[in-house]
Scaffold this motif. Structure first.
Motif, PDB file in Angstrom:
ATOM      1  N   LYS A 209       0.836  -1.199   0.000  1.00  0.00           N
ATOM      2  CA  LYS A 209       0.000   0.000   0.000  1.00  0.00           C
ATOM      3  C   LYS A 209       0.877   1.256   0.000  1.00  0.00           C
ATOM      4  CE  LYS A 209      -4.376  -1.688   1.699  1.00  0.00           C
ATOM      5  NZ  LYS A 209      -5.499  -1.499   2.644  1.00  0.00           N
ATOM      6  N   ASN A 210       0.471   2.228  -0.814  1.00  0.00           N
ATOM      7  CA  ASN A 210       1.265   3.430  -1.005  1.00  0.00           C
ATOM      8  C   ASN A 210       0.514   4.673  -0.542  1.00  0.00           C
ATOM      9  OD1 ASN A 210       3.867   2.819  -2.804  1.00  0.00           O
ATOM     10  ND2 ASN A 210       2.201   1.444  -3.441  1.00  0.00           N
ATOM     11  N   ILE A 211       1.215   5.508   0.197  1.00  0.00           N
ATOM     12  CA  ILE A 211       0.715   6.806   0.616  1.00  0.00           C
ATOM     13  C   ILE A 211       1.543   7.851  -0.126  1.00  0.00           C
ATOM     14  CG2 ILE A 211       0.461   8.408   2.553  1.00  0.00           C
ATOM     15  CD1 ILE A 211       0.551   4.667   3.178  1.00  0.00           C
ATOM     16  N   VAL A 212       0.882   8.869  -0.717  1.00  0.00           N
ATOM     17  CA  VAL A 212       1.547   9.730  -1.686  1.00  0.00           C
ATOM     18  C   VAL A 212       1.350  11.205  -1.352  1.00  0.00           C
ATOM     19  CG1 VAL A 212       1.733  10.323  -4.136  1.00  0.00           C
ATOM     20  CG2 VAL A 212       1.118   7.988  -3.467  1.00  0.00           C
ATOM     21  N   PHE A 213       2.424  11.975  -1.527  1.00  0.00           N
ATOM     22  CA  PHE A 213       2.330  13.437  -1.547  1.00  0.00           C
ATOM     23  C   PHE A 213       2.956  13.919  -2.842  1.00  0.00           C
ATOM     24  CE2 PHE A 213       4.150  17.641  -1.142  1.00  0.00           C
ATOM     25  CZ  PHE A 213       3.102  18.377  -0.601  1.00  0.00           C
ATOM     26  N   VAL A 214       2.244  14.809  -3.557  1.00  0.00           N
ATOM     27  CA  VAL A 214       2.741  15.377  -4.806  1.00  0.00           C
ATOM     28  C   VAL A 214       2.701  16.895  -4.719  1.00  0.00           C
ATOM     29  CG1 VAL A 214       2.413  15.542  -7.303  1.00  0.00           C
ATOM     30  CG2 VAL A 214       1.908  13.393  -6.129  1.00  0.00           C
ATOM     31  N   GLY A 215       3.801  17.544  -5.085  1.00  0.00           N
ATOM     32  CA  GLY A 215       3.831  19.003  -5.079  1.00  0.00           C
ATOM     33  C   GLY A 215       5.233  19.517  -5.341  1.00  0.00           C
ATOM     34  N   SER A 216       5.327  20.763  -5.775  1.00  0.00           N
ATOM     35  CA  SER A 216       6.634  21.372  -6.018  1.00  0.00           C
ATOM     36  C   SER A 216       7.430  21.425  -4.719  1.00  0.00           C
ATOM     37  CB  SER A 216       6.456  22.787  -6.581  1.00  0.00           C
ATOM     38  OG  SER A 216       5.758  22.748  -7.802  1.00  0.00           O
ATOM     39  N   LEU A 217       8.609  20.853  -4.722  1.00  0.00           N
ATOM     40  CA  LEU A 217       9.392  20.714  -3.494  1.00  0.00           C
ATOM     41  C   LEU A 217      10.352  21.872  -3.266  1.00  0.00           C
ATOM     42  CD1 LEU A 217      10.025  16.864  -3.675  1.00  0.00           C
ATOM     43  CD2 LEU A 217       8.287  18.093  -2.366  1.00  0.00           C
ATOM     44  N   ASP A 218      10.191  22.932  -4.077  1.00  0.00           N
ATOM     45  CA  ASP A 218      10.905  24.175  -3.817  1.00  0.00           C
ATOM     46  C   ASP A 218       9.937  25.283  -3.395  1.00  0.00           C
ATOM     47  OD1 ASP A 218       9.637  24.432  -6.242  1.00  0.00           O
ATOM     48  OD2 ASP A 218      11.387  25.167  -7.327  1.00  0.00           O
ATOM     49  N   TYR A 219       8.697  24.901  -3.101  1.00  0.00           N
ATOM     50  CA  TYR A 219       7.665  25.830  -2.640  1.00  0.00           C
ATOM     51  C   TYR A 219       7.523  25.677  -1.137  1.00  0.00           C
ATOM     52  CZ  TYR A 219       3.004  27.969  -2.234  1.00  0.00           C
ATOM     53  OH  TYR A 219       1.930  28.747  -1.870  1.00  0.00           O
ATOM     54  N   ALA A 220       7.659  26.789  -0.403  1.00  0.00           N
ATOM     55  CA  ALA A 220       7.780  26.740   1.058  1.00  0.00           C
ATOM     56  C   ALA A 220       6.647  25.975   1.722  1.00  0.00           C
ATOM     57  CB  ALA A 220       7.860  28.167   1.608  1.00  0.00           C
ATOM     58  N   ALA A 221       5.408  26.203   1.304  1.00  0.00           N
ATOM     59  CA  ALA A 221       4.266  25.536   1.940  1.00  0.00           C
ATOM     60  C   ALA A 221       4.340  24.026   1.750  1.00  0.00           C
ATOM     61  CB  ALA A 221       2.960  26.084   1.369  1.00  0.00           C
ATOM     62  N   ASN A 222       4.795  23.585   0.574  1.00  0.00           N
ATOM     63  CA  ASN A 222       4.917  22.143   0.324  1.00  0.00           C
ATOM     64  C   ASN A 222       6.064  21.533   1.119  1.00  0.00           C
ATOM     65  OD1 ASN A 222       2.751  22.093  -1.430  1.00  0.00           O
ATOM     66  ND2 ASN A 222       4.009  22.267  -3.267  1.00  0.00           N
ATOM     67  N   VAL A 223       7.147  22.274   1.255  1.00  0.00           N
ATOM     68  CA  VAL A 223       8.275  21.784   2.059  1.00  0.00           C
ATOM     69  C   VAL A 223       7.842  21.556   3.494  1.00  0.00           C
ATOM     70  CG1 VAL A 223      10.555  22.360   2.975  1.00  0.00           C
ATOM     71  CG2 VAL A 223      10.011  22.858   0.581  1.00  0.00           C
ATOM     72  N   LEU A 224       7.076  22.499   4.045  1.00  0.00           N
ATOM     73  CA  LEU A 224       6.571  22.348   5.412  1.00  0.00           C
ATOM     74  C   LEU A 224       5.623  21.158   5.521  1.00  0.00           C
ATOM     75  CD1 LEU A 224       5.928  26.096   6.354  1.00  0.00           C
ATOM     76  CD2 LEU A 224       7.717  24.597   7.251  1.00  0.00           C
ATOM     77  N   ALA A 225       4.794  20.972   4.498  1.00  0.00           N
ATOM     78  CA  ALA A 225       3.874  19.834   4.494  1.00  0.00           C
ATOM     79  C   ALA A 225       4.633  18.517   4.492  1.00  0.00           C
ATOM     80  CB  ALA A 225       2.943  19.915   3.284  1.00  0.00           C
ATOM     81  N   VAL A 226       5.680  18.429   3.676  1.00  0.00           N
ATOM     82  CA  VAL A 226       6.494  17.205   3.626  1.00  0.00           C
ATOM     83  C   VAL A 226       7.179  16.964   4.959  1.00  0.00           C
ATOM     84  CG1 VAL A 226       8.546  16.158   2.594  1.00  0.00           C
ATOM     85  CG2 VAL A 226       6.845  17.254   1.130  1.00  0.00           C
ATOM     86  N   GLN A 227       7.665  18.003   5.584  1.00  0.00           N
ATOM     87  CA  GLN A 227       8.304  17.850   6.891  1.00  0.00           C
ATOM     88  C   GLN A 227       7.336  17.295   7.929  1.00  0.00           C
ATOM     89  OE1 GLN A 227       9.812  21.804   7.597  1.00  0.00           O
ATOM     90  NE2 GLN A 227      11.699  21.465   6.432  1.00  0.00           N
ATOM     91  N   ARG A 228       6.094  17.757   7.890  1.00  0.00           N
ATOM     92  CA  ARG A 228       5.087  17.238   8.833  1.00  0.00           C
ATOM     93  C   ARG A 228       4.769  15.774   8.537  1.00  0.00           C
ATOM     94  NH1 ARG A 228       2.638  22.145   7.598  1.00  0.00           N
ATOM     95  NH2 ARG A 228       0.991  21.090   6.439  1.00  0.00           N
ATOM     96  N   ILE A 229       4.680  15.439   7.255  1.00  0.00           N
ATOM     97  CA  ILE A 229       4.387  14.055   6.883  1.00  0.00           C
ATOM     98  C   ILE A 229       5.524  13.138   7.324  1.00  0.00           C
ATOM     99  CG2 ILE A 229       4.102  12.488   4.924  1.00  0.00           C
ATOM    100  CD1 ILE A 229       2.717  14.846   3.454  1.00  0.00           C
ATOM    101  N   LEU A 230       6.762  13.558   7.089  1.00  0.00           N
ATOM    102  CA  LEU A 230       7.911  12.734   7.464  1.00  0.00           C
ATOM    103  C   LEU A 230       8.012  12.570   8.981  1.00  0.00           C
ATOM    104  CD1 LEU A 230      10.646  13.996   4.962  1.00  0.00           C
ATOM    105  CD2 LEU A 230       9.466  11.785   4.948  1.00  0.00           C
ATOM    106  N   LYS A 231       7.666  13.615   9.718  1.00  0.00           N
ATOM    107  CA  LYS A 231       7.676  13.526  11.178  1.00  0.00           C
ATOM    108  C   LYS A 231       6.709  12.443  11.650  1.00  0.00           C
ATOM    109  CE  LYS A 231       6.639  16.198  15.353  1.00  0.00           C
ATOM    110  NZ  LYS A 231       6.131  17.505  15.880  1.00  0.00           N
TER     111      LYS A 231
END
Length: 392
Positions: A209-231
């Motif tokens: 099973k796969n959980i996915v996040f897609v978004g520009s990874l040089d955009y500040a809001a997306n970077v913060l979102a990825v950090q929360r997901i990884l946490k």
């Protein structure tokens, strides 16, 4: 009828602005073909057969100069150089403005061509997002630019609301904000959500099973979102080898690449060309967006893929109809870390049959609510009403 559509984006470009304008362009093109009308377009595209024969210039100097003249888009410069051609030679019956920054056009056309019907698309209430443009910029110069932009945007947006015969809103939130800010009330507003041309057909299957996040990874809001997901992932799911987290997007930082590289059940997909080759079927999409403008295209794309989605309040702005149509739990609202954790756990507990039902349901929601069939119908009705008024 002659219809002139005005956009300051490239209709065939990338990003939310282009996707939004492409929806309107497509519907107007289909309407004109069906009714024998003529469509002309002002945009940054160089290869549209409907392009009006005018030159469009945009650069930093033009952007600053038009602000000093009290207007909020470089197209003010284009308009001033071509107003006579447009209003005295072409003489459109319908002027269709792609955004509310074009109020100066609405005002002039109403003065020079009082019989012309003006339609304005309210994809964003522009005055609401000025702070976002300048949030990372400091100093007195940028404070001046912010004040100048606020003045210019409010001036143009006021005229767009005042001088338009029809406003087409992207979301119900925009309807409420236009009334609150500009005092413009409509009893039966026209709301046309994000629509995308084709559903995305996923090509890959997976044995986990796969959980996915897609978004520009040089955009500040997306970077913060990825950090929360990884946490969250490191806290609970890192040792589960039967699942995988996929982070997909362009231009990730060196730090993000190194961080993900150390995690066995997390994959980073950089700078892909085709999303259908990245996301496996029956995945869970995460959309933990905290703030932003307009509607989030990724939600409509996710529905077209038939994927289950866990999304924040902000991500689901404009998708109220989708939530009403969802009867199988394919769209889950989540804002806190605990709520996203619960969504992931819910997804992990779904059977193949349940995920197949979600796939079928979400694709149907897309076709009914967020496909070009929807946008073509609504815009055709608007144009028909204008035609009937002209003939009355």
């Amino acid at each position: 009828m002659k219809i002139l559509f005005v956009s300051d984006n490239a209709i065939n470009g990338f990003g939310g602005g282009s996707i939004e304008n492409r929806k309107h362009y497509d519907a107007l093109r289909e309407y004109c073909k069906k009714n024998g009308d003529e469509l002309k377009v002002i945009s940054r595209d160089g290869n549209l057969e409907e392009s009006l024969n005018i030159n469009i210039y945009k650069n930093k100097i033009i952007d600053i100069l038009v602000r000093l003249k009290g207007h909020s888009t470089y197209l003010y410069n284009t308009w001033k150089h071509n107003e006579k051609l447009i209003c005295s030679t072409y003489k459109p019956d319908i002027l269709y403005l792609g955004r509310s920054r074009f109020g100066f056009i609405a005002k002039r056309v109403k003065k020079l061509l009082p019989e012309c019907h003006v339609i304005t698309n309210i994809d964003n209430v522009e005055i609401d997002y000025i702070d976002g443009y300048f949030s990372m910029k400091k100093g007195l110069v940028n404070k001046f630019y912010r004040m100048l932009e606020t003045w210019a945007v409010k001036r143009d947006e006021t005229q767009a609301v005042k001088c338009s015969d029809v406003l087409i809103y992207l979301t119900k939130r925009n309807v409420a904000r236009i009334e609150e800010i500009y005092g413009h009330y409509e009893g039966d507003p026209i709301v046309l959500p994000i629509c995308i041309k084709e559903e995305i057909t996923l090509r890959n299957t997976a044995n986990k099973k796969n959980i996915v996040f897609v978004g520009s990874l040089d955009y500040a809001a997306n970077v913060l979102a990825v950090q929360r997901i990884l946490k969250l992932w490191k806290k609970k799911y890192l040792l589960n080898e039967s699942i995988q987290l996929i982070i997909a997007g362009r231009n990730p930082s060196k730090e993000l690449i190194e961080d993900i590289g150390n995690l066995k059940n997390v994959a980073l997909v950089q700078n892909f060309e085709d999303i259908s080759t990245v996301i496996p079927k029956k995945s869970l999409m995460l959309a933990p967006i905290e703030k932003g403008a307009g509607m989030k295209v990724k939600v409509a794309e996710t529905l077209s893929m038939g994927l289950m989605i866990a999304a924040s309040d902000e991500a689901l702005v404009g998708y109220e109809e989708a939530e009403i149509q969802d009867h199988v739990g394919g769209i889950i609202r989540a804002n806190t870390e605990k709520e996203f954790e619960d969504c992931i756990d819910c997804f992990l507990g779904k059977t193949e049959d349940e995920l197949s039902k979600i796939e079928k349901s979400n694709k149907m929601i897309y076709r009914i609510c967020y496909s070009y069939k929807k946008s073509r119908t609504i815009i055709s009705n608007v144009c028909d009403n204008i035609r009937n008024n002209m003939m009355a």
